[in-house]
Design an enzyme around this catalytic site. Structure first.
Site, PDB file in Angstrom:
ATOM      1  N   PRO A  21       0.856  -1.129  -0.080  1.00  0.00           N
ATOM      2  CA  PRO A  21      -0.067   0.022   0.023  1.00  0.00           C
ATOM      3  C   PRO A  21       0.874   1.228   0.040  1.00  0.00           C
ATOM      4  O   PRO A  21       1.894   1.581   0.719  1.00  0.00           O
ATOM      5  CB  PRO A  21      -0.857  -0.187   1.477  1.00  0.00           C
ATOM      6  CG  PRO A  21      -0.567  -1.451   1.762  1.00  0.00           C
ATOM      7  CD  PRO A  21       0.484  -2.104   1.298  1.00  0.00           C
ATOM      8  N   GLU A  22       0.807   2.246  -0.782  1.00  0.00           N
ATOM      9  CA  GLU A  22       1.310   3.491  -0.860  1.00  0.00           C
ATOM     10  C   GLU A  22       0.446   4.629  -0.296  1.00  0.00           C
ATOM     11  O   GLU A  22      -0.706   4.507   0.072  1.00  0.00           O
ATOM     12  CB  GLU A  22       1.558   3.664  -2.450  1.00  0.00           C
ATOM     13  CG  GLU A  22       2.685   2.650  -2.999  1.00  0.00           C
ATOM     14  CD  GLU A  22       2.732   2.793  -4.304  1.00  0.00           C
ATOM     15  OE1 GLU A  22       3.157   4.060  -4.806  1.00  0.00           O
ATOM     16  OE2 GLU A  22       3.113   1.720  -5.092  1.00  0.00           O
TER      17      GLU A  22
END
Ligand SMILES: [Zn+2]
Length: 280
Positions: A2-3
């Protein structure tokens, strides 16, 4: 992993649910997931009220009363989600936080077990080793501050964008997408960027990240938000994960390269090499 947009989506889902709740207890099934000072007891957090939930880089900061913090990093496959207590636990759920008077709890599930929870008592949690040294938040920067970040920075543009001390929160997906939108080749030497190219990159960065946040992030592999919903931005990816498909702008076949161990996808026509490139 996840960014920024995915973590922002999780935080936006958790914030209204968690703020003001009192932690009943924290159950840990995988002790190696918890980072803390040796003399810090997790029980200190029991009975504390949650004052805020926010994001810094790719991390989720839960601030409790008495300067106590729970900081989650989801790394590759971590998930933090809200679920009824009676939902059966599975073998990949390593930590559960329950709340006074609530029939729901939050669970940390992580198949690859790279994620962690950092617990600490601090007047400034940003000074803890996990957060200290992170670069600025990309969406907080005006063009001047963004341009100044490049001073003294060497290396290839793609690698620099992934460096969390340069900018916090950008990973492979959004680095590739913003380079495409800015028309910059991933191997461009960072020192060679002109003022105009920096402006294009700054504009592309803001545009891509904002659109991704609005779409609830990108659900590739198994990203879900705090309520189990999928993001939609993967449908708008133009180069990431599209190697050998046609560029949506010009139809040229999208190429991929390994840069610093990570796969980069780009359009060789829209992101043409200009001047000297740093070779692999
Ligand atoms: Zn193209």
């Amino acid at each position: 992993m996840p960014e920024l947009p995915e973590v922002e989506t999780i935080v936006a889902g958790l914030r209204p649910k968690l703020t003001g709740l009192v932690i009943q207890d924290i159950r840990v099934f995988l002790p190696s997931l918890v980072r803390k000072d040796r003399n810090f007891r997790l029980q200190r957090i029991h009975g504390k009220r949650i004052d805020s939930v926010r994001r810094r880089g790719k991390m989720i900061l839960v601030e409790c009363q008495d300067r106590l913090y729970l900081i989650f990093h989801l790394k590759m496959t971590g998930r933090l989600f809200w679920t009824p207590r009676q939902t059966p636990l599975d073998k990949h759920t390593h930590l559960v936080v329950s709340f006074r008077g609530r029939a729901d709890e939050i669970r940390f599930r992580d198949v690859r077990k790279f994620g962690y929870l950092r617990c600490l008592e601090a007047s400034d949690p940003l000074e803890c080793p996990e957060l200290h040294g992170l670069g600025p938040e990309p969406l907080d920067l005006d063009l001047e501050s963004f341009s100044r970040l490049f001073q003294g920075r060497k290396g290839r543009l793609k690698s620099l964008l992934l460096n969390q001390t340069f900018l916090a929160g950008i990973g492979n997906i959004y680095a590739d997408e913003m380079l495409f939108e800015a028309g910059l080749h991933p191997l461009t030497p960072a020192v060679s960027l002109t003022r105009k190219q920096k402006e294009k990159l700054w504009t592309a960065m803001r545009h891509v990240l904002r659109r991704a946040i609005a779409a609830g992030g990108s659900s590739i592999r198994d990203f879900q938000d705090a309520d189990g919903a999928q993001g939609l931005f993967q449908q708008e990816h133009r180069v990431y994960g599209r190697a050998s498909l046609a560029c949506p702008r010009c139809g040229t076949k999208i190429r991929s390269l390994k840069i610093g161990g990570r796969t980069s996808s780009f359009c060789p026509h829209c992101q043409r090499k200009r001047g000297r490139l740093l070779t692999l």
